[in-house]
Design a protein around this motif. Structure first.
Motif, PDB file in Angstrom:
ATOM      1  N   VAL A 153      34.334  48.914  25.179  1.00  0.00           N
ATOM      2  CA  VAL A 153      34.779  48.305  26.426  1.00  0.00           C
ATOM      3  C   VAL A 153      33.607  47.587  27.085  1.00  0.00           C
ATOM      4  CG1 VAL A 153      35.886  48.679  28.658  1.00  0.00           C
ATOM      5  CG2 VAL A 153      36.388  50.223  26.765  1.00  0.00           C
ATOM      6  N   ALA A 154      33.840  46.398  27.591  1.00  0.00           N
ATOM      7  CA  ALA A 154      32.890  45.703  28.460  1.00  0.00           C
ATOM      8  C   ALA A 154      33.413  45.864  29.880  1.00  0.00           C
ATOM      9  CB  ALA A 154      32.773  44.236  28.078  1.00  0.00           C
ATOM     10  N   ARG A 155      32.748  46.712  30.664  1.00  0.00           N
ATOM     11  CA  ARG A 155      33.230  47.045  32.006  1.00  0.00           C
ATOM     12  C   ARG A 155      32.566  46.165  33.058  1.00  0.00           C
ATOM     13  NH1 ARG A 155      32.680  51.600  29.088  1.00  0.00           N
ATOM     14  NH2 ARG A 155      34.472  53.013  28.969  1.00  0.00           N
ATOM     15  N   SER A 156      33.288  45.928  34.135  1.00  0.00           N
ATOM     16  CA  SER A 156      32.702  45.179  35.239  1.00  0.00           C
ATOM     17  C   SER A 156      33.375  45.583  36.542  1.00  0.00           C
ATOM     18  CB  SER A 156      32.841  43.677  35.013  1.00  0.00           C
ATOM     19  OG  SER A 156      34.205  43.285  35.103  1.00  0.00           O
ATOM     20  N   ASP A 157      32.724  45.193  37.611  1.00  0.00           N
ATOM     21  CA  ASP A 157      33.186  45.526  38.952  1.00  0.00           C
ATOM     22  C   ASP A 157      32.776  44.380  39.853  1.00  0.00           C
ATOM     23  OD1 ASP A 157      33.763  46.946  41.423  1.00  0.00           O
ATOM     24  OD2 ASP A 157      31.636  47.462  41.511  1.00  0.00           O
ATOM     25  N   VAL A 158      33.665  43.412  40.034  1.00  0.00           N
ATOM     26  CA  VAL A 158      33.296  42.201  40.756  1.00  0.00           C
ATOM     27  C   VAL A 158      34.167  42.042  41.999  1.00  0.00           C
ATOM     28  CG1 VAL A 158      32.510  41.069  38.653  1.00  0.00           C
ATOM     29  CG2 VAL A 158      34.876  40.735  39.415  1.00  0.00           C
ATOM     30  N   SER A 159      33.685  41.210  42.896  1.00  0.00           N
ATOM     31  CA  SER A 159      34.392  40.978  44.147  1.00  0.00           C
ATOM     32  C   SER A 159      34.480  39.482  44.412  1.00  0.00           C
ATOM     33  CB  SER A 159      33.658  41.667  45.299  1.00  0.00           C
ATOM     34  OG  SER A 159      34.309  41.444  46.532  1.00  0.00           O
ATOM     35  N   LEU A 160      35.668  39.040  44.838  1.00  0.00           N
ATOM     36  CA  LEU A 160      35.896  37.632  45.160  1.00  0.00           C
ATOM     37  C   LEU A 160      36.785  37.540  46.387  1.00  0.00           C
ATOM     38  CD1 LEU A 160      36.572  37.617  41.595  1.00  0.00           C
ATOM     39  CD2 LEU A 160      35.382  35.530  42.245  1.00  0.00           C
ATOM     40  N   SER A 161      36.740  36.413  47.048  1.00  0.00           N
ATOM     41  CA  SER A 161      37.675  36.221  48.152  1.00  0.00           C
ATOM     42  C   SER A 161      39.086  36.095  47.584  1.00  0.00           C
ATOM     43  CB  SER A 161      37.311  34.972  48.966  1.00  0.00           C
ATOM     44  OG  SER A 161      37.485  33.805  48.200  1.00  0.00           O
ATOM     45  N   GLN A 162      40.071  36.545  48.346  1.00  0.00           N
ATOM     46  CA  GLN A 162      41.448  36.535  47.864  1.00  0.00           C
ATOM     47  C   GLN A 162      41.925  35.123  47.528  1.00  0.00           C
ATOM     48  OE1 GLN A 162      43.496  38.483  51.042  1.00  0.00           O
ATOM     49  NE2 GLN A 162      42.891  40.536  50.398  1.00  0.00           N
ATOM     50  N   SER A 163      41.385  34.141  48.217  1.00  0.00           N
ATOM     51  CA  SER A 163      41.850  32.764  48.024  1.00  0.00           C
ATOM     52  C   SER A 163      41.485  32.196  46.658  1.00  0.00           C
ATOM     53  CB  SER A 163      41.284  31.863  49.125  1.00  0.00           C
ATOM     54  OG  SER A 163      39.862  31.883  49.103  1.00  0.00           O
ATOM     55  N   VAL A 164      40.509  32.796  45.967  1.00  0.00           N
ATOM     56  CA  VAL A 164      40.097  32.258  44.662  1.00  0.00           C
ATOM     57  C   VAL A 164      40.412  33.212  43.513  1.00  0.00           C
ATOM     58  CG1 VAL A 164      38.274  30.886  45.726  1.00  0.00           C
ATOM     59  CG2 VAL A 164      37.718  33.156  44.817  1.00  0.00           C
ATOM     60  N   LEU A 165      41.093  34.307  43.789  1.00  0.00           N
ATOM     61  CA  LEU A 165      41.405  35.263  42.725  1.00  0.00           C
ATOM     62  C   LEU A 165      42.226  34.619  41.609  1.00  0.00           C
ATOM     63  CD1 LEU A 165      42.211  38.517  44.726  1.00  0.00           C
ATOM     64  CD2 LEU A 165      40.375  38.228  43.056  1.00  0.00           C
ATOM     65  N   ALA A 166      43.207  33.809  41.973  1.00  0.00           N
ATOM     66  CA  ALA A 166      44.092  33.220  40.959  1.00  0.00           C
ATOM     67  C   ALA A 166      43.354  32.251  40.032  1.00  0.00           C
ATOM     68  CB  ALA A 166      45.285  32.530  41.631  1.00  0.00           C
ATOM     69  N   PRO A 167      42.614  31.248  40.543  1.00  0.00           N
ATOM     70  CA  PRO A 167      41.903  30.365  39.615  1.00  0.00           C
ATOM     71  C   PRO A 167      40.814  31.086  38.834  1.00  0.00           C
ATOM     72  CG  PRO A 167      41.339  29.852  41.900  1.00  0.00           C
ATOM     73  CD  PRO A 167      42.497  30.770  41.939  1.00  0.00           C
ATOM     74  N   PHE A 168      40.146  32.054  39.470  1.00  0.00           N
ATOM     75  CA  PHE A 168      39.136  32.835  38.740  1.00  0.00           C
ATOM     76  C   PHE A 168      39.771  33.557  37.565  1.00  0.00           C
ATOM     77  CE2 PHE A 168      37.464  37.108  38.023  1.00  0.00           C
ATOM     78  CZ  PHE A 168      36.161  36.835  37.630  1.00  0.00           C
ATOM     79  N   TYR A 169      40.894  34.210  37.809  1.00  0.00           N
ATOM     80  CA  TYR A 169      41.561  34.976  36.765  1.00  0.00           C
ATOM     81  C   TYR A 169      42.007  34.053  35.624  1.00  0.00           C
ATOM     82  CZ  TYR A 169      43.783  39.299  35.170  1.00  0.00           C
ATOM     83  OH  TYR A 169      44.098  40.437  34.459  1.00  0.00           O
ATOM     84  N   ALA A 170      42.572  32.915  35.986  1.00  0.00           N
ATOM     85  CA  ALA A 170      43.066  31.979  34.965  1.00  0.00           C
ATOM     86  C   ALA A 170      41.922  31.473  34.088  1.00  0.00           C
ATOM     87  CB  ALA A 170      43.784  30.818  35.633  1.00  0.00           C
ATOM     88  N   GLU A 171      40.799  31.152  34.688  1.00  0.00           N
ATOM     89  CA  GLU A 171      39.668  30.665  33.908  1.00  0.00           C
ATOM     90  C   GLU A 171      39.088  31.759  33.015  1.00  0.00           C
ATOM     91  OE1 GLU A 171      36.706  28.255  35.782  1.00  0.00           O
ATOM     92  OE2 GLU A 171      38.125  27.461  37.258  1.00  0.00           O
ATOM     93  N   MET A 172      39.099  32.990  33.517  1.00  0.00           N
ATOM     94  CA  MET A 172      38.599  34.093  32.707  1.00  0.00           C
ATOM     95  C   MET A 172      39.496  34.316  31.488  1.00  0.00           C
ATOM     96  SD  MET A 172      35.742  35.335  33.615  1.00  0.00           S
ATOM     97  CE  MET A 172      35.841  36.739  32.505  1.00  0.00           C
ATOM     98  N   VAL A 173      40.785  34.288  31.671  1.00  0.00           N
ATOM     99  CA  VAL A 173      41.711  34.489  30.550  1.00  0.00           C
ATOM    100  C   VAL A 173      41.507  33.407  29.504  1.00  0.00           C
ATOM    101  CG1 VAL A 173      44.129  34.448  29.859  1.00  0.00           C
ATOM    102  CG2 VAL A 173      43.428  35.756  31.877  1.00  0.00           C
TER     103      VAL A 173
END
Length: 477
Positions: A353-373
């Protein structure tokens, strides 16, 4: 090693509270994930602040490193000593007294070794509520929670450990005791030393006790599990539920399908919340302290459940929600929470497992998630993308688990995966650590994301309080 170390420690705490046999020390010498391993002269278990003070004075005089440890449930290796052996592992587990519960001030003063679950039980027996809530609550201690500024499930309503602490008692290297155990909500008298030690991961001093905020005990809750269209829909649903409930959302957790695949593989007895495993899901809960919340309406529906039903119905009509269920009993509520709270253990059991614990503003969660996928799929389409967590406060545990169909070395991909993650976190002005701290895992990464001015200021504070670098060295800095 100084010949008098063990004898001197025994004089301070007694022979039964000093462990120096390898077998006795072993459980204290590795972290929860078993990634880090260390050595020590002894594990010492003081029973009082005075004993901690004497240990710290002795360590300072003999130039011995002190590594504090609570429940040893941390994820960043912050409570594991190095392998040199010139260390006293100071466990606070015996310091578990409740010094005071003050209902009139809505506060309690407790020692650092108190287990979080025990604090829940004791306060709830008195009709009070301490809302810090972690998956490790059965074994983590409040001292460790404060040392790492733990967050957990209820931050969206009550804040992290920092917001829940009114005061601290801290022992410095050399043995000085700083009494900051004020129950005041306002105290504007100089530097805020309390908040300096919270989140410092034992690198500045030993937290031995704390005065903590209490709240009225909720008398009613409504808990639901819903499949949502995507991350953007989840954030919109959160804001709708906050507005409809009057800001009483206690938890709002993002749960993607991949985490369900891993979870049910390791824990097949946990019931699946919905008929299908939707691509993206949320677990959400609202709570009320108003006695009127337990009075059913003419249709036999509790007020909070009606709020939840109305929000979900509207979201369904607008295409935000695909399917949902609302817990109809405490047993069903716990079953839904088992899905979320068993996730960390399922990842541990999965191995790579590659674990992480990150924090972002709610307004950018969707584009961040999409780019990560998209980026992860380009690296390895077989990886389980378990980007889950507390989107009520913007905190994602973006864990990446080796998939069952992988045909290449997962470990070789981990640096590339982390580089992708941290690049996108920086792109969206996020944080590399939301609640797990820095420890030794993210120490080098911290220096790359913080400005030289910030790092220099942190080092100056460390040098002022610990000039010999004997307090948990190699952690954070």
């Amino acid at each position: 090693m100084p010949s008098n170390v063990i004898d001197s420690l025994i004089k301070i705490v007694g022979a039964k509270a000093v462990l120096n046999a390898d077998a006795d020390m072993a459980p204290f010498m590795s972290d929860w994930h078993d990634r880090y391993h260390g050595a020590a002269h002894a594990v010492v278990l003081p029973a009082s602040t005075d004993e901690v003070s004497q240990i710290m004075a002795f360590a300072d005089a003999e130039n011995i490193v002190v590594v504090p440890q609570g429940g040893n449930t941390g994820f960043m290796g912050g409570a594991t000593p190095d392998e040199t052996g010139n260390t006293i592992l100071l466990s606070l587990r015996r310091m578990n007294a409740i010094r005071e519960i003050n209902p009139q001030n809505m506060s309690m003063t407790v020692e650092a070794g108190c287990i979080l679950q025990n604090l829940h039980d004791i306060t709830e027996e008195k009709g009070l509520y301490f809302p810090l809530n972690l998956a490790a609550k059965g074994s983590c201690t409040i001292g460790g929670n404060l040392g790492t500024n733990a967050g957990g499930l209820n931050v969206v309503r009550y804040g992290s450990a920092r917001q829940l602490a009114l005061g601290l008692e801290v022992v410095l290297m050399g043995g000085k005791v700083i009494d900051l155990l004020s129950g005041l909500r306002k105290d504007n008298t100089g530097y805020d030393l309390k908040n300096l030690f919270i989140g410092s991961e034992g690198t500045l001093g030993i937290i031995t006790a704390a005065t903590l905020r209490l709240f009225p005990l909720p008398v009613a809750r409504s808990t639901a599990f819903a499949e949502v269209r995507d991350v953007e829909a989840a954030v919109t649903l959160l804001h709708r539920l906050q507005a409809a409930s009057g800001g009483t959302v206690e938890a709002f957790e993002l749960i993607p399908a991949d985490i369900l695949h891993v979870l049910f593989d390791k824990f097949p007895n946990i019931p699946q919340p919905l008929k299908t495993r939707g691509d993206m899901n949320v677990l959400m809960e609202i709570a009320s302290t108003n006695p009127a919340s337990i009075v059913v309406d003419q249709n036999g529906t509790l007020p909070l459940n009606q709020i939840m039903e109305d929000v979900l119905a509207s979201a369904f009509e607008d295409g935000l929600v695909i399917d949902a269920t609302i817990a109809a009993s405490d047993a069903q509520r716990q079953s839904l929470w088992d899905v979320r709270e068993s996730a960390p253990e399922s990842h541990k059991l999965s191995g790579n497992v590659a674990r992480s614990d990150v924090s972002l503003s709610q307004s950018v969660l969707a584009p961040f998630y999409a780019e990560m996928v998209q980026g992860i799929k380009e690296i390895d389409p077989t990886i389980w993308i378990c980007g889950y967590g507390h989107i009520g406060d913007g905190n994602l545990h973006f864990n990446l688990v080796e998939g069952p169909n992988s045909n290449s070395d997962f470990d070789e991909k981990v640096p590339q995966l982390y580089e992708l993650l941290y690049r996108n976190v920086a792109k969206y002005n996020g944080s590399i650590s939301a609640e797990h701290g820095i420890g030794q895992t993210k120490r080098d990464q911290l220096a790359t994301v913080k400005s030289p001015e910030i790092m220099d200021t942190m080092r100056a504070i460390k040098t002022a309080l610990d000039p010999k670098n004997l307090m948990n060295p190699g952690k954070v800095l």
